[in-house]
Design a protein around this motif. Structure first.
Motif, short mmCIF file in Angstrom:
data_model
loop_
_atom_site.label_atom_id
_atom_site.label_comp_id
_atom_site.label_asym_id
_atom_site.label_seq_id
_atom_site.Cartn_x
_atom_site.Cartn_y
_atom_site.Cartn_z
N UNK A 1 0.87 -1.18 0.00
CA UNK A 1 0.00 0.00 0.00
C UNK A 1 0.90 1.23 0.00
N UNK A 2 0.39 2.31 -0.51
CA UNK A 2 1.18 3.54 -0.60
C UNK A 2 0.85 4.45 0.57
N UNK A 3 1.89 4.85 1.32
CA UNK A 3 1.64 5.77 2.42
C UNK A 3 1.15 7.12 1.88
N UNK A 4 1.45 7.40 0.63
CA UNK A 4 0.96 8.62 0.01
C UNK A 4 -0.56 8.70 0.04
N UNK A 5 -1.22 7.53 -0.01
CA UNK A 5 -2.67 7.52 0.09
C UNK A 5 -3.13 7.91 1.49
N UNK A 6 -2.38 7.46 2.51
CA UNK A 6 -2.68 7.87 3.88
C UNK A 6 -2.46 9.37 4.01
N UNK A 7 -1.41 9.89 3.36
CA UNK A 7 -1.13 11.33 3.42
C UNK A 7 -2.29 12.13 2.83
N UNK A 8 -2.88 11.63 1.75
CA UNK A 8 -4.03 12.33 1.16
C UNK A 8 -5.22 12.32 2.13
N UNK A 9 -5.41 11.20 2.81
CA UNK A 9 -6.49 11.14 3.80
C UNK A 9 -6.20 12.07 4.97
N UNK A 10 -4.93 12.21 5.33
CA UNK A 10 -4.55 13.17 6.38
C UNK A 10 -4.93 14.59 5.97
#
Length: 500
Positions: A293-302
């Motif tokens: 999974x891409x942490x960048x996706x978590x960053x977008x949710x942040x």
């Protein structure tokens, strides 16, 4: 699910008990806002000090959500939530007994820890509900829990006024605030004795490593380092604000010492992230495509949670005083009017999750709602004393709907990224809601309400653009079970009961 929502058996009972736990933490967390001007007058606080207390109320929730997320993944939501509810009595009583600004700062900083309770329920609900229902289940948990802000702003002033004979005829805010903590502590004992972490026969999955999110690529490792820095920056911003003139809670040397300690905390977080992901970084471990999974996706949710929940925190904190000063209202009336903003949580946050479930694309739900947040706050920018009060209320409720629906849409995605690390991921995303609250309230403390509304509106429009181009649809967004789990249909105590 909606047909059986008000059932008090199995997963529905857990959902109701858990959103009520969150409701009580929110009542405690926002028990200062409806009395801000009254407390300011009684304790002779400057306007800058009152605004700063609003920031303090959010600050420690940032590291607390990360820590609570890790404890949650290790010990489970039952124990974690129960202890947090019982702890709520400490800052509530400290606020009720405070005699000056410094004591209020300490009590509200401690109160920020209580605000981290949201993360716990995210994992609890994820254990009891399946992916295809995740949006509405998490929306109900978050929305009905967030309704506690309405409870604080609407009910607490009435309690304070109705018990004023105990305070010589003045608003009995001390009793009202103390009462919230006592009730939360009692419910913490009840919660511990009446819930369980998972359905009978289901194993509570824990992350293999704790202390940081385990990422699956080197690029994601650096993304989490940047994410951690953003949270440290928000705390450093608060330290700077506490040193400014008219505040002077910290001296210059104490501010620098705080910055040094925050730098040490950042270094420790970075070390733990390296420790958890060491094998990946030195090339000894790779992940199969199905595990990545891409942490960048978590960053977008942040970022999405910054613009939705971060803005909600800021508005709930400043709206009672805004209506009081803009329209010359009594603080009780202003508090009740301002309560219309959090009141919508009863339907708006669940609707954001439900739309995400039914629309068929969690990505585009997130994008459209983020755009709605932006437009509504830009309209709120123009509210002034010449507006009819009903129109001002309508505009703030319009903004409230989109901001709260955005929270529901965000957390319809969070538990679908990596289930066993849901606590840590929810903690990171949730902490950025508080990051947004701290940054927005700092801007408000230095400017005015119209600048705050326009800043929040523009940030949300940028978020909508980024979601449209970079957010990816989670795998198995609408599955009947998590990856690697089989839906249970035969047992009465199943996580996936056959009724829909």
């Amino acid at each position: 699910m909606l047909k059986n929502l008000f059932s008090l058996s199995d997963r529905y009972r857990i959902l109701h008990q858990t959103w009520f736990a969150f409701f009580l933490t929110f009542v405690c967390w926002f028990n200062f806002a409806p009395f801000a001007t009254t407390i300011g007058k009684e304790l002779h606080l400057a306007p800058e000090q009152i605004k700063t207390l609003g920031i303090c109320n959010l600050a420690l929730t940032i590291p607390a959500r990360l820590i609570i997320g890790m404890l949650l993944d290790r010990f489970g939501p039952r124990i974690t939530y129960s202890i947090l509810l019982m702890f709520a009595a400490v800052p509530c009583l400290a606020t009720a007994l405070a005699q000056d600004f410094n004591q209020l700062v300490i009590s509200r900083l401690l109160m920020g820890i209580v605000g981290s309770g949201f993360v716990v329920g995210i994992r609890m609900v994820a254990e009891w509900f399946q992916p295809k229902e995740m949006g509405i289940a998490q929306g109900i948990y978050g929305g009905w829990g967030n309704f506690g802000a309405f409870g604080a702003e609407f009910a607490l002033p009435m309690i304070a006024v109705s018990t004023s004979f105990f305070a010589g005829g003045a608003s009995n805010w001390r009793f009202a605030i103390a009462l919230t903590g006592i009730i939360a502590a009692i419910y913490g004992v009840i919660y511990y004795n009446t819930v369980q972490d998972t359905p009978t026969g289901k194993i509570y999955k824990k992350p293999k490593k704790n202390g940081s999110v385990e990422v699956t690529s080197v690029k994601s490792f650096w993304a989490i380092i940047i994410s951690n820095f953003g949270l440290i920056f928000a705390l450093g911003l608060l330290a700077w604000r506490l040193e400014q003139k008219n505040i002077r809670f910290l001296t210059v040397s104490q501010m620098y010492l705080t910055w040094l300690l925050l730098a040490g905390l950042f270094a420790y977080q970075s070390y733990k992230a390296w420790q958890v992901n060491r094998e990946l970084l030195i090339g000894k471990k790779t992940y199969a495509a199905s595990e990545r999974f891409q942490f960048g996706q978590i960053a977008l949710l942040e970022f999405a949670y910054t613009t939705s929940f971060g803005s909600e925190l800021a508005v709930v904190s400043m709206l009672p005083a805004f209506f009081e000063k803009t329209f010359g209202l009594e603080h009780v009336i202003a508090g009740m009017i301002a309560a219309t903003y959090p009141f919508l949580n009863l339907i708006s946050r669940p609707s954001g999750g439900l739309i995400s479930d039914k629309f068929g694309s969690r990505k585009w739900t997130m994008t459209i709602i983020s755009a709605g947040i932006g437009v509504s706050y830009l309209i709120a920018h123009f509210i002034n004393s010449s507006w009819p009060i009903p129109l001002a209320i309508a505009v703030t409720m319009f903004a409230a709907y989109f901001a709260q629906a955005g929270c529901g849409a965000t957390y319809s995605i969070v538990p679908l990224i990596k289930k066993e690390a849901t606590g840590q991921i929810a903690g990171n995303v949730g902490a950025y809601g508080n990051f947004g609250g701290v940054v927005y309230l700092t801007i408000f403390s230095l400017t005015d309400a119209s600048t705050l509304f326009s800043t929040m509106g523009l940030a949300a429009l940028v978020c909508a653009f980024m979601c449209a181009f970079f957010l990816k649809e989670p795998k198995a967004s609408f599955a009947v079970a998590y990856e690697g789990e089989l839906p249970e249909t035969a047992t009465k105590n199943s996580i996936f009961l056959t009724e829909e």
